[in-house]
Scaffold this motif. Structure first.
Motif, mmCIF file in Angstrom:
data_model
loop_
_atom_site.group_PDB
_atom_site.id
_atom_site.type_symbol
_atom_site.label_atom_id
_atom_site.label_comp_id
_atom_site.label_asym_id
_atom_site.label_seq_id
_atom_site.Cartn_x
_atom_site.Cartn_y
_atom_site.Cartn_z
ATOM 1 N N GLN A 5 0.825 -1.204 0.000
ATOM 2 C CA GLN A 5 0.000 0.000 0.000
ATOM 3 C C GLN A 5 0.859 1.254 0.000
ATOM 4 O O GLN A 5 1.898 1.319 0.664
ATOM 5 C CB GLN A 5 -0.909 -0.003 1.226
ATOM 6 N N GLU A 7 0.072 5.476 0.495
ATOM 7 C CA GLU A 7 -1.044 6.315 0.929
ATOM 8 C C GLU A 7 -0.544 7.675 1.394
ATOM 9 O O GLU A 7 0.508 7.795 2.016
ATOM 10 C CB GLU A 7 -1.811 5.630 2.057
ATOM 11 N N ASN A 8 -1.317 8.693 1.061
ATOM 12 C CA ASN A 8 -1.150 10.015 1.661
ATOM 13 C C ASN A 8 -2.533 10.568 1.967
ATOM 14 O O ASN A 8 -3.518 9.809 1.967
ATOM 15 C CB ASN A 8 -0.320 10.948 0.756
ATOM 16 N N ARG A 12 -5.029 6.627 -1.975
ATOM 17 C CA ARG A 12 -4.519 5.340 -1.480
ATOM 18 C C ARG A 12 -4.389 4.377 -2.664
ATOM 19 O O ARG A 12 -5.330 4.205 -3.432
ATOM 20 C CB ARG A 12 -5.440 4.728 -0.417
ATOM 21 N N GLU A 14 -3.186 0.407 -3.746
ATOM 22 C CA GLU A 14 -2.817 -0.949 -3.337
ATOM 23 C C GLU A 14 -2.405 -1.731 -4.571
ATOM 24 O O GLU A 14 -2.985 -1.556 -5.652
ATOM 25 C CB GLU A 14 -3.963 -1.646 -2.609
ATOM 26 N N LYS A 28 -9.431 9.703 -1.976
ATOM 27 C CA LYS A 28 -9.881 9.759 -0.580
ATOM 28 C C LYS A 28 -10.900 10.868 -0.341
ATOM 29 O O LYS A 28 -11.652 10.822 0.635
ATOM 30 C CB LYS A 28 -8.666 9.898 0.342
ATOM 31 N N GLN A 106 6.407 6.697 0.364
ATOM 32 C CA GLN A 106 5.687 7.096 -0.840
ATOM 33 C C GLN A 106 6.168 6.388 -2.100
ATOM 34 O O GLN A 106 5.738 6.751 -3.201
ATOM 35 C CB GLN A 106 5.835 8.617 -1.043
#
Length: 320
Positions: A5, A7-8, A12, A14, A28, A106
């Protein structure tokens, strides 16, 4: 097969180590997963629709199924769509386990030593990286001897809650359409999409994807009444968007940038295996649309520079 994964606060992502396969690209802000994904992870081992997978060594359709290597010898390729070599054949990169290393919170690096393929050995590298609302895929590869390399990602997008993408709105950068024959093989015939049969496939101006579906024309029938065609960009400016896509309500938006010369657009026209998606619904016709950024299909039979020792490509997905 492991899940990873990125994510920030905005996005997101995956993906799986198997096939370097993308399974989630979540905005998001709206909590919308832009990608089609199987409900059962085991379905990725067969992956009849190539959902989210890394494609290669040679993306698209190759016919006749061979190429001439750097010595001038003919190298035969396996066939997995009639007499056509499609997406690297039966054992393409969508069916390999990539080695994954975390570079930062990241970014990940995925590597695979492709030494058992029909093609000459090549060391392949993918970088998956988040920068604000942009997900970036970098594809960097090198070989000791000149070989074939044309990689892409085969994610299908559906930006809304509707079962199909018929009412999504699409815009492409200026392009000419590469025509195909009855075997779906790309030819050296092109259309500027100005005549009546081809105008519906012209998305230089934004319009609903539905305008190019169920046309009943000869080309539409070959494409199973959808889009399954390469758009060859006439101005390959990597700073300008190649693709803009929005859902019907314009709640979710996707903009794609790439340094690739062509994009195969496919609207999931041909159904085969009955598999379920993560929302517990079956795969349906026009359920998603894929944008396969790559070299012009079948280029190994038309381009002078089809053999390389170094390969560098990137695609940026801007998620809004």
């Amino acid at each position: 097969m492991k899940t990873y994964q990125l994510e920030n606060e905005l996005v997101r992502i995956e993906f799986l180590s198997y096939g370097g396969t993308l399974t989630k690209m979540i905005n998001k802000k709206t909590e919308q997963n832009y990608l089609l994904a199987y409900k059962n992870q085991e379905d990725y081992k067969k992956n009849p629709y190539f959902l989210g997978a890394t494609i290669g060594r040679n993306a698209g359709r190759t016919y006749p199924p061979f190429y001439q290597n750097y010595l001038g010898d003919k190298v035969l390729l396996d066939t997995n769509e009639g007499q056509v070599h499609l997406h690297g054949g039966r054992h393409g990169l969508h069916k390999v386990e990539w080695k994954v290393k975390k570079l930062s919170n990241q970014a990940y690096r995925l590597t695979f030593d492709d030494s058992q393929a029909f093609y000459e050995p090549m060391k392949l590298e993918l970088i998956y990286q988040l920068e604000n609302n942009r997900f970036i895929i970098k594809m960097n590869s090198h070989a000791d001897k000149p070989t074939v390399c044309n990689l892409t990602n085969h994610s299908y997008f559906n930006l809304g809650d509707e079962p199909t993408i018929e009412f999504h709105r699409l815009q492409t950068a200026p392009a000419i359409l590469q025509l195909i024959d009855k075997q779906f093989v790309p030819t050296e015939a092109y259309s500027a999409m100005q005549t009546s049969e081809y105008v519906p496939f012209n998305f230089t101006e934004e319009k609903a994807i539905q305008k190019a579906l169920n046309l009943g024309t000869p080309l539409a029938k070959i494409c199973a009444e959808g889009i399954d065609l390469a758009y060859c960009f006439t101005n390959n400016d990597s700073q300008e968007p190649k693709i803009r896509l929005t859902d019907r309500q314009r709640t979710n938006k996707l903009t794609i940038y790439s340094n690739q010369e062509a994009c195969v657009i496919y609207t999931l026209n041909k159904l085969s295996d009955k598999v379920k998606l993560e929302n517990d619904t079956p795969v349906v016709k026009y359920g998603g649309i894929t944008f396969e950024m790559q070299r012009k299909p079948n280029y190994v039979h038309t381009a002078a520079d089809y053999l390389v020792t170094k390969y560098d490509a990137y695609t940026i997905y801007e998620i809004e």
